[in-house]
Design a protein around this motif. Structure first.
Motif, PDB file in Angstrom:
ATOM      1  N   VAL A  35       0.844  -1.194   0.000  1.00  0.00           N
ATOM      2  CA  VAL A  35       0.000   0.000   0.000  1.00  0.00           C
ATOM      3  C   VAL A  35       0.882   1.247   0.000  1.00  0.00           C
ATOM      4  O   VAL A  35       1.783   1.384   0.825  1.00  0.00           O
ATOM      5  CB  VAL A  35      -0.936   0.012   1.226  1.00  0.00           C
ATOM      6  CG1 VAL A  35      -1.726   1.315   1.291  1.00  0.00           C
ATOM      7  CG2 VAL A  35      -1.891  -1.190   1.176  1.00  0.00           C
ATOM      8  N   ILE A  36       0.627   2.140  -0.939  1.00  0.00           N
ATOM      9  CA  ILE A  36       1.363   3.395  -1.041  1.00  0.00           C
ATOM     10  C   ILE A  36       0.356   4.535  -1.030  1.00  0.00           C
ATOM     11  O   ILE A  36      -0.521   4.611  -1.900  1.00  0.00           O
ATOM     12  CB  ILE A  36       2.200   3.459  -2.330  1.00  0.00           C
ATOM     13  CG1 ILE A  36       3.209   2.299  -2.365  1.00  0.00           C
ATOM     14  CG2 ILE A  36       2.915   4.802  -2.442  1.00  0.00           C
ATOM     15  CD1 ILE A  36       3.895   2.145  -3.706  1.00  0.00           C
ATOM     16  N   GLY A  37       0.475   5.406  -0.057  1.00  0.00           N
ATOM     17  CA  GLY A  37      -0.444   6.532   0.057  1.00  0.00           C
ATOM     18  C   GLY A  37       0.275   7.855  -0.115  1.00  0.00           C
ATOM     19  O   GLY A  37       1.219   8.152   0.621  1.00  0.00           O
ATOM     20  N   ALA A  38      -0.147   8.644  -1.095  1.00  0.00           N
ATOM     21  CA  ALA A  38       0.478   9.946  -1.324  1.00  0.00           C
ATOM     22  C   ALA A  38      -0.404  10.770  -2.254  1.00  0.00           C
ATOM     23  O   ALA A  38      -1.238  10.223  -2.993  1.00  0.00           O
ATOM     24  CB  ALA A  38       1.867   9.778  -1.929  1.00  0.00           C
ATOM     25  N   GLU A  39      -0.204  12.068  -2.212  1.00  0.00           N
ATOM     26  CA  GLU A  39      -0.896  12.957  -3.137  1.00  0.00           C
ATOM     27  C   GLU A  39       0.023  13.365  -4.292  1.00  0.00           C
ATOM     28  O   GLU A  39      -0.411  14.036  -5.226  1.00  0.00           O
ATOM     29  CB  GLU A  39      -1.388  14.213  -2.393  1.00  0.00           C
ATOM     30  CG  GLU A  39      -2.677  14.017  -1.620  1.00  0.00           C
ATOM     31  CD  GLU A  39      -2.566  13.008  -0.467  1.00  0.00           C
ATOM     32  OE1 GLU A  39      -3.453  12.130  -0.356  1.00  0.00           O
ATOM     33  OE2 GLU A  39      -1.599  13.107   0.315  1.00  0.00           O
ATOM     34  N   ASN A  40       1.276  12.940  -4.202  1.00  0.00           N
ATOM     35  CA  ASN A  40       2.280  13.295  -5.196  1.00  0.00           C
ATOM     36  C   ASN A  40       2.544  12.089  -6.096  1.00  0.00           C
ATOM     37  O   ASN A  40       3.076  11.073  -5.659  1.00  0.00           O
ATOM     38  CB  ASN A  40       3.572  13.740  -4.483  1.00  0.00           C
ATOM     39  CG  ASN A  40       4.654  14.189  -5.434  1.00  0.00           C
ATOM     40  OD1 ASN A  40       5.030  13.454  -6.328  1.00  0.00           O
ATOM     41  ND2 ASN A  40       5.161  15.403  -5.226  1.00  0.00           N
ATOM     42  N   GLU A  41       2.189  12.198  -7.373  1.00  0.00           N
ATOM     43  CA  GLU A  41       2.304  11.072  -8.301  1.00  0.00           C
ATOM     44  C   GLU A  41       3.751  10.647  -8.499  1.00  0.00           C
ATOM     45  O   GLU A  41       4.054   9.456  -8.617  1.00  0.00           O
ATOM     46  CB  GLU A  41       1.684  11.444  -9.656  1.00  0.00           C
ATOM     47  CG  GLU A  41       1.692  10.318 -10.673  1.00  0.00           C
ATOM     48  CD  GLU A  41       0.902   9.101 -10.231  1.00  0.00           C
ATOM     49  OE1 GLU A  41       1.289   7.981 -10.607  1.00  0.00           O
ATOM     50  OE2 GLU A  41      -0.106   9.267  -9.504  1.00  0.00           O
ATOM     51  N   GLU A  42       4.663  11.586  -8.512  1.00  0.00           N
ATOM     52  CA  GLU A  42       6.079  11.255  -8.696  1.00  0.00           C
ATOM     53  C   GLU A  42       6.588  10.394  -7.537  1.00  0.00           C
ATOM     54  O   GLU A  42       7.351   9.443  -7.753  1.00  0.00           O
ATOM     55  CB  GLU A  42       6.911  12.535  -8.790  1.00  0.00           C
ATOM     56  CG  GLU A  42       8.388  12.279  -9.052  1.00  0.00           C
ATOM     57  CD  GLU A  42       9.197  13.554  -9.137  1.00  0.00           C
ATOM     58  OE1 GLU A  42      10.443  13.459  -9.203  1.00  0.00           O
ATOM     59  OE2 GLU A  42       8.601  14.655  -9.129  1.00  0.00           O
ATOM     60  N   SER A  43       6.163  10.703  -6.320  1.00  0.00           N
ATOM     61  CA  SER A  43       6.574   9.917  -5.151  1.00  0.00           C
ATOM     62  C   SER A  43       6.028   8.498  -5.234  1.00  0.00           C
ATOM     63  O   SER A  43       6.711   7.531  -4.872  1.00  0.00           O
ATOM     64  CB  SER A  43       6.090  10.593  -3.863  1.00  0.00           C
ATOM     65  OG  SER A  43       6.645  11.881  -3.732  1.00  0.00           O
ATOM     66  N   ILE A  44       4.806   8.361  -5.693  1.00  0.00           N
ATOM     67  CA  ILE A  44       4.218   7.034  -5.851  1.00  0.00           C
ATOM     68  C   ILE A  44       5.033   6.214  -6.861  1.00  0.00           C
ATOM     69  O   ILE A  44       5.309   5.028  -6.636  1.00  0.00           O
ATOM     70  CB  ILE A  44       2.747   7.137  -6.304  1.00  0.00           C
ATOM     71  CG1 ILE A  44       1.891   7.733  -5.168  1.00  0.00           C
ATOM     72  CG2 ILE A  44       2.202   5.764  -6.710  1.00  0.00           C
ATOM     73  CD1 ILE A  44       0.447   7.983  -5.560  1.00  0.00           C
ATOM     74  N   GLN A  45       5.436   6.850  -7.954  1.00  0.00           N
ATOM     75  CA  GLN A  45       6.225   6.149  -8.966  1.00  0.00           C
ATOM     76  C   GLN A  45       7.580   5.712  -8.420  1.00  0.00           C
ATOM     77  O   GLN A  45       8.066   4.616  -8.734  1.00  0.00           O
ATOM     78  CB  GLN A  45       6.403   7.050 -10.183  1.00  0.00           C
ATOM     79  CG  GLN A  45       5.113   7.277 -10.956  1.00  0.00           C
ATOM     80  CD  GLN A  45       5.281   8.280 -12.088  1.00  0.00           C
ATOM     81  OE1 GLN A  45       6.350   8.851 -12.287  1.00  0.00           O
ATOM     82  NE2 GLN A  45       4.203   8.507 -12.836  1.00  0.00           N
ATOM     83  N   ILE A  46       8.194   6.547  -7.575  1.00  0.00           N
ATOM     84  CA  ILE A  46       9.470   6.173  -6.953  1.00  0.00           C
ATOM     85  C   ILE A  46       9.281   4.945  -6.066  1.00  0.00           C
ATOM     86  O   ILE A  46      10.083   3.999  -6.103  1.00  0.00           O
ATOM     87  CB  ILE A  46      10.038   7.354  -6.130  1.00  0.00           C
ATOM     88  CG1 ILE A  46      10.506   8.469  -7.064  1.00  0.00           C
ATOM     89  CG2 ILE A  46      11.192   6.885  -5.222  1.00  0.00           C
ATOM     90  CD1 ILE A  46      10.902   9.743  -6.351  1.00  0.00           C
ATOM     91  N   MET A  47       8.203   4.930  -5.285  1.00  0.00           N
ATOM     92  CA  MET A  47       7.930   3.796  -4.403  1.00  0.00           C
ATOM     93  C   MET A  47       7.629   2.537  -5.207  1.00  0.00           C
ATOM     94  O   MET A  47       8.022   1.429  -4.813  1.00  0.00           O
ATOM     95  CB  MET A  47       6.758   4.126  -3.481  1.00  0.00           C
ATOM     96  CG  MET A  47       7.051   5.214  -2.454  1.00  0.00           C
ATOM     97  SD  MET A  47       8.404   4.759  -1.340  1.00  0.00           S
ATOM     98  CE  MET A  47       7.675   3.369  -0.476  1.00  0.00           C
ATOM     99  N   GLU A  48       6.961   2.688  -6.319  1.00  0.00           N
ATOM    100  CA  GLU A  48       6.696   1.526  -7.181  1.00  0.00           C
ATOM    101  C   GLU A  48       7.991   0.955  -7.737  1.00  0.00           C
ATOM    102  O   GLU A  48       8.151  -0.268  -7.820  1.00  0.00           O
ATOM    103  CB  GLU A  48       5.739   1.929  -8.308  1.00  0.00           C
ATOM    104  CG  GLU A  48       4.304   2.165  -7.837  1.00  0.00           C
ATOM    105  CD  GLU A  48       3.395   2.640  -8.953  1.00  0.00           C
ATOM    106  OE1 GLU A  48       3.921   3.172  -9.967  1.00  0.00           O
ATOM    107  OE2 GLU A  48       2.165   2.504  -8.820  1.00  0.00           O
ATOM    108  N   ARG A  49       8.940   1.821  -8.100  1.00  0.00           N
ATOM    109  CA  ARG A  49      10.229   1.346  -8.610  1.00  0.00           C
ATOM    110  C   ARG A  49      11.017   0.630  -7.508  1.00  0.00           C
ATOM    111  O   ARG A  49      11.627  -0.417  -7.752  1.00  0.00           O
ATOM    112  CB  ARG A  49      11.063   2.515  -9.149  1.00  0.00           C
ATOM    113  CG  ARG A  49      10.551   3.068 -10.459  1.00  0.00           C
ATOM    114  CD  ARG A  49      11.647   3.787 -11.219  1.00  0.00           C
ATOM    115  NE  ARG A  49      12.260   4.862 -10.440  1.00  0.00           N
ATOM    116  CZ  ARG A  49      11.812   6.119 -10.401  1.00  0.00           C
ATOM    117  NH1 ARG A  49      10.741   6.452 -11.094  1.00  0.00           N
ATOM    118  NH2 ARG A  49      12.443   7.016  -9.696  1.00  0.00           N
ATOM    119  N   ILE A  50      10.983   1.177  -6.311  1.00  0.00           N
ATOM    120  CA  ILE A  50      11.695   0.548  -5.196  1.00  0.00           C
ATOM    121  C   ILE A  50      11.184  -0.864  -4.955  1.00  0.00           C
ATOM    122  O   ILE A  50      11.961  -1.806  -4.758  1.00  0.00           O
ATOM    123  CB  ILE A  50      11.531   1.391  -3.904  1.00  0.00           C
ATOM    124  CG1 ILE A  50      12.334   2.682  -4.013  1.00  0.00           C
ATOM    125  CG2 ILE A  50      11.981   0.597  -2.672  1.00  0.00           C
ATOM    126  CD1 ILE A  50      12.081   3.643  -2.869  1.00  0.00           C
TER     127      ILE A  50
END
Length: 437
Positions: free
Chosen positions: A167-182
């Motif tokens: 589960v990744i919660g954020a309002e910033n799409e770029e941060s979500i993409q970074i977490m998906e890559r990790i």
């Protein structure tokens, strides 16, 4: 990617080791310098099967390091995880002291744009308040992300590598993409939500599982009254795909660091939102009663335990961990001790030096030492070596073969055949073989 993890408890250490194992360069930060020295030598502060071998492997492959310095830990980090404790008081208030201190330290230590990930279990709205703190204190841009953990003690590594969802919660799409890559090497489905939804998912998940446990324990108590068998009932219920078989094992209630804390925490969140949550209140009260049910059964059998030797088999709140936080064994031993019982306890991992144990409890090195000349035995934790006991051993070692099984580990028919006085949870009816036709 360069990642720092603040906190080396269950969540922080397992997360750090797992991220290193999938290829990231991870630095774990903890203010306890002695703990850091041991970790550098591959000595884990927690008992978790497989953790030490992975620590040593990733240290040797130069993907994992440990430090007591926030500045050193954050120097090269692209992403910083906050995985420090957020304990809950008896009133349900969530103590954010350690979290807030760690967050302030990281804000000061950041030297370039960074994503800060909340791994700790925190109240709804913490993402927003942490973002505000970072905007005020950090000298560089910080994006805050919620990434709640779903790790079971004793199975934490398996849950990390084979989890149901991330589960990744954020309002910033770029941060979500970074977490998906990790997290992409884990190959686990990712659920992206708002930060508030992610914060609530963790509490709601644990509260639901706690509710399921309390429900099946109440059904077990009803089984004892009407002569039904809870194992047959649970089996029949679990075949319904809408219900499922997990968490339908009746026993003496839940313990540990998550369910008690998170049910109280969710209740507090509801209270602060001006909402009553009577269902969750009853779940908590039911569990508190269930943790003492073996004492109730024992006293009904022996009338008094004063001066009698009582064997406690299992101290940890569940197998494959040394965690005794909110463990039913502590409440059971405390109650029996107050009534004058002489308690001999055995656990394969929890040893006598544990500061959490009552001072007057005799913790012994073997099961036989605990059972020797005992007037009664209570099965509290379902360790494999405890489940492997045979009825004849209870009869051979005990003064009186009286066994109260809080985890339904043994065959009642076998106990009866060898004249062991045996009581379990919710198996008052005729025993039958469960056959799926």
């Amino acid at each position: 990617m360069n990642i720092s993890i603040v906190g080396t408890g269950y969540v922080g250490l397992v997360t750090g080791v797992g991220l290193a194992e999938i290829g990231h360069h991870v630095t774990c930060i903890d203010i306890d310098e002695e703990k850091i020295r041991k970790l550098k030598r591959g000595i884990s502060p927690i008992y978790e099967p497989g953790i030490e071998s992975l620590i040593l492997k990733n240290i040797s492959e130069e993907r994992l390091d440990f430090t007591a310095s926030f500045a050193e830990g954050a120097r090269f980090a692209d992403v910083v995880y906050l995985a420090v404790g957020t304990p809950t008081g008896i009133d349900g208030q969530i103590d954010m002291t350690y979290f807030n201190k760690a967050a302030s330290e990281i804000a000061e230590a950041i030297i370039h744009p960074t994503v800060v990930v909340i791994k700790s279990t925190v109240p709804v709205g913490t993402n927003a308040s942490l973002q505000k703190l970072m905007d005020e204190k950090a000298k560089h841009k910080v994006s805050v992300v919620s990434n709640p953990e779903f790790l079971r003690e004793g199975m934490a590594l398996r849950d990390l590598f084979e989890g149901d969802r991330i589960v990744i919660g954020a309002e910033n799409e770029e941060s979500i993409q970074i977490m998906e890559r990790i997290n992409s090497p884990f190959n686990i489905p990712v659920v992206a939500t708002s930060s508030k939804s992610a914060e609530l998912i963790k509490y709601a998940s644990n509260a639901f599982l706690a509710t399921k446990i309390s429900f099946i324990n109440e059904i077990a108590n009803l089984c004892d009254r009407v002569g039904a068998d809870i194992q047959e009932v649970s089996f029949g219920m679990g075949l319904d795909k809408r219900i499922g078989s997990q968490f339908l094992q009746a026993g003496i209630g839940y313990g540990g660091s998550c369910f008690p804390k998170d049910t109280l925490g969710l209740l507090q969140i509801a209270k602060e939102s001006d909402m009553d949550f009577p269902l969750l209140q009853e779940v908590i009260q039911t569990n508190s009663r269930q943790q003492k049910i073996l004492v109730k059964k024992l006293l009904a059998k022996l009338d008094t335990v004063k001066g009698k030797k009582i064997a406690i088999l299992g101290i940890a709140f569940k197998p494959n961990t040394d965690d005794v936080r909110e463990a039913p064994a502590l409440k059971i031993m405390g109650e029996l001790s107050n009534q004058g019982a002489i308690i001999y306890a055995y656990d394969p991992v929890v040893k006598k030096h544990s500061s959490a144990l009552p001072q007057n409890i005799r913790v012994v090195d073997t099961i036989e030492d605990a059972l020797n000349q005992a007037d009664a035995a209570l099965i509290v934790t379902e360790w494999e070596e405890i489940k492997a006991l045979q009825a004849k051993e209870f009869k051979k070692w005990m003064k009186h073969p009286v066994v109260f099984d809080g985890r339904n580990c043994f065959d009642p028919d076998e106990m009866l055949r060898l004249e062991v006085n045996y009581q379990s949870i919710g198996r008052g009816g005729e025993q039958k073989v469960l056959i799926l036709k």
